[in-house]
Enzyme design. Structure first.
Site, PDB file in Angstrom:
ATOM      1  N   HIS A 253      10.288   6.488   8.851  1.00 49.40           N
ATOM      2  CA  HIS A 253      10.880   6.627   7.523  1.00 49.40           C
ATOM      3  C   HIS A 253      12.378   6.844   7.699  1.00 49.40           C
ATOM      4  CE1 HIS A 253       7.161   7.579   4.901  1.00 49.40           C
ATOM      5  NE2 HIS A 253       6.868   6.740   5.871  1.00 49.40           N
TER       6      HIS A 253
ATOM      7  N   HIS B  66       5.868   3.732  13.116  1.00 51.03           N
ATOM      8  CA  HIS B  66       6.070   3.693  11.661  1.00 51.03           C
ATOM      9  C   HIS B  66       7.094   4.777  11.315  1.00 51.03           C
ATOM     10  CE1 HIS B  66       4.186   3.645   7.406  1.00 51.03           C
ATOM     11  NE2 HIS B  66       5.083   4.610   7.382  1.00 51.03           N
TER      12      HIS B  66
ATOM     13  N   ASN C 164       9.939   4.196   3.594  1.00 49.49           N
ATOM     14  CA  ASN C 164       9.740   3.564   4.891  1.00 49.49           C
ATOM     15  C   ASN C 164      10.976   2.781   5.307  1.00 49.49           C
ATOM     16  OD1 ASN C 164       6.772   4.095   5.099  1.00 49.49           O
ATOM     17  ND2 ASN C 164       6.783   2.953   3.194  1.00 49.49           N
TER      18      ASN C 164
ATOM     19  N   CYS D 118       9.065   8.823  -2.987  1.00 47.54           N
ATOM     20  CA  CYS D 118       8.800   9.067  -4.395  1.00 47.54           C
ATOM     21  C   CYS D 118      10.105   8.985  -5.173  1.00 47.54           C
ATOM     22  CB  CYS D 118       8.161  10.444  -4.585  1.00 47.54           C
ATOM     23  SG  CYS D 118       7.928  10.818  -6.322  1.00 47.54           S
TER      24      CYS D 118
ATOM     25  N   ARG E 207       0.850  -1.201   0.000  1.00 46.46           N
ATOM     26  CA  ARG E 207       0.000   0.000   0.000  1.00 46.46           C
ATOM     27  C   ARG E 207       0.888   1.255   0.000  1.00 46.46           C
ATOM     28  NH1 ARG E 207      -0.845   4.916   1.840  1.00 46.46           N
ATOM     29  NH2 ARG E 207      -0.376   4.258   3.955  1.00 46.46           N
ATOM     30  N   ASP E 208       1.528   1.500   1.124  1.00 44.22           N
ATOM     31  CA  ASP E 208       2.336   2.713   1.286  1.00 44.22           C
ATOM     32  C   ASP E 208       3.484   2.750   0.270  1.00 44.22           C
ATOM     33  OD1 ASP E 208       3.765   4.869   2.278  1.00 44.22           O
ATOM     34  OD2 ASP E 208       3.674   4.236   4.358  1.00 44.22           O
TER      35      ASP E 208
END
Ligand code: MG
Length: 312
Positions: free
Chosen positions: A209, A207, A249, A240, A15-16
């Protein structure tokens, strides 16, 4: 404080991670990756998102992905939903767990979903009612929990206040998201402690990054606080590829390697997971930032004939 004996790791890559890919990842490939992650031992995955296909074309096949994955191994498949309509579509497609998200920073929430935090929270109530009627699990996610790219520091009290509002609605499991990689160990401690003081019953996930190289360092900070739930993405998918510096992530297999080296159980087969990461790299057609999939676990020895003499 001693580290936890075991942790639960959720992979958000399909997903992410895939959401940030420019080229459409074929539905069959998404299903293949999810099934392979489950076969490697992952028991919680954020698999897709029921968003408008116009807004996020990569997730236009959410219904087909959810229908196609192997549901026989007892994994929890979480679907992100942005609003009531998304929740209705997810439930219609057979979702058993959905994820609601809001930012801790007012400015970030405005840019992300075009409404104030209070309006996002208000919108959750109807979704909670719907989920309750259908017996669906609802998880929460709070973005920019350790810093906002527009506002800078986000006060831990603000994170705790958003968490309290979601918890009061019946959300028992919330992830604090480091959306743009601004988290540091002191900020992780401050946010976790503020949320725990406010809602001690809440189950917290982290979560991170790896934007500034602190992803795994922040996870160690979480372990020191006794947190047992972490999110990562296979291969380090995310960010991106067209925005330099927008690193994704924390890489799931790098995190699993860390956990195992600390003597913490994950239930995940690291070799199998590295195989999935290499497959994902082929699928997206570019190098991913994951490191352990390349180097292998530290216990893997090199054959002697690979040695290169430095002198003479
Ligand atoms: Mg992320």
């Amino acid at each position: 404080m001693a580290f936890p004996k075991s942790v639960s790791i959720c992979d958000v890559g399909t997903r992410d991670g895939f959401q940030a890919e420019h080229d459409f990842v074929p539905t069959a490939a998404k299903i293949e990756v999810i099934d392979a992650l489950v076969a490697a031992g992952l028991r919680k995955l954020e698999v897709t998102s029921f968003v408008s296909p116009r807004a996020v074309p990569q997730m236009a096949d959410a219904t087909e992905v959810l229908a196609g994955i192997d549901k026989t191994r007892g994994a929890e498949f979480v679907c992100l939903v942005p609003n009531l309509r998304g929740a209705e579509n997810a439930i219609r497609a057979g979702a058993r767990a959905i994820l609601l998200f809001v930012s801790a920073s007012e400015t970030h929430n405005g840019t992300n979903v075009n409404r104030p935090i209070a309006a996002s929270l208000d919108g959750f109530r109807a979704i909670m009612d719907l989920a309750l009627r259908h017996g669906i699990t609802v998880h929460g996610s709070i973005s920019t929990a350790f810093g906002c790219p527009f506002e800078g520091d986000v006060p831990p009290a603000q994170v705790a206040s958003v968490a309290r509002a979601m918890h009061a609605m019946g959300i028992g499991h919330i992830a604090l998201g480091d959306t743009t990689g601004m988290g540091t160990p002191p900020l992780v401690r401050a946010a976790v402690e503020a949320v725990r003081d406010t809602c001690p019953e809440l189950r917290l996930a982290l979560h991170f990054h790896n934007t500034r190289g602190l992803g795994l360092v922040n996870i160690v900070a979480g372990l020191e606080l006794g947190i047992t739930d972490y999110e990562g993405s296979v291969g380090g998918l995310g960010g991106c590829p067209f925005a330099p510096g927008a690193t994704g992530n924390v890489c799931t297999e790098d995190m699993v390697n860390l956990m195992h080296e600390l003597g913490i159980e994950t239930g995940i087969d690291l070799d199998a997971l590295c195989g999935v990461a290499r497959r994902v790299e082929t699928l997206v057609g570019r190098s991913l930032p994951g490191q352990v999939m390349r180097a292998g676990p530290r216990g893997r020895l090199s054959p002697l004939d690979c040695a290169v003499r430095a002198i003479g």
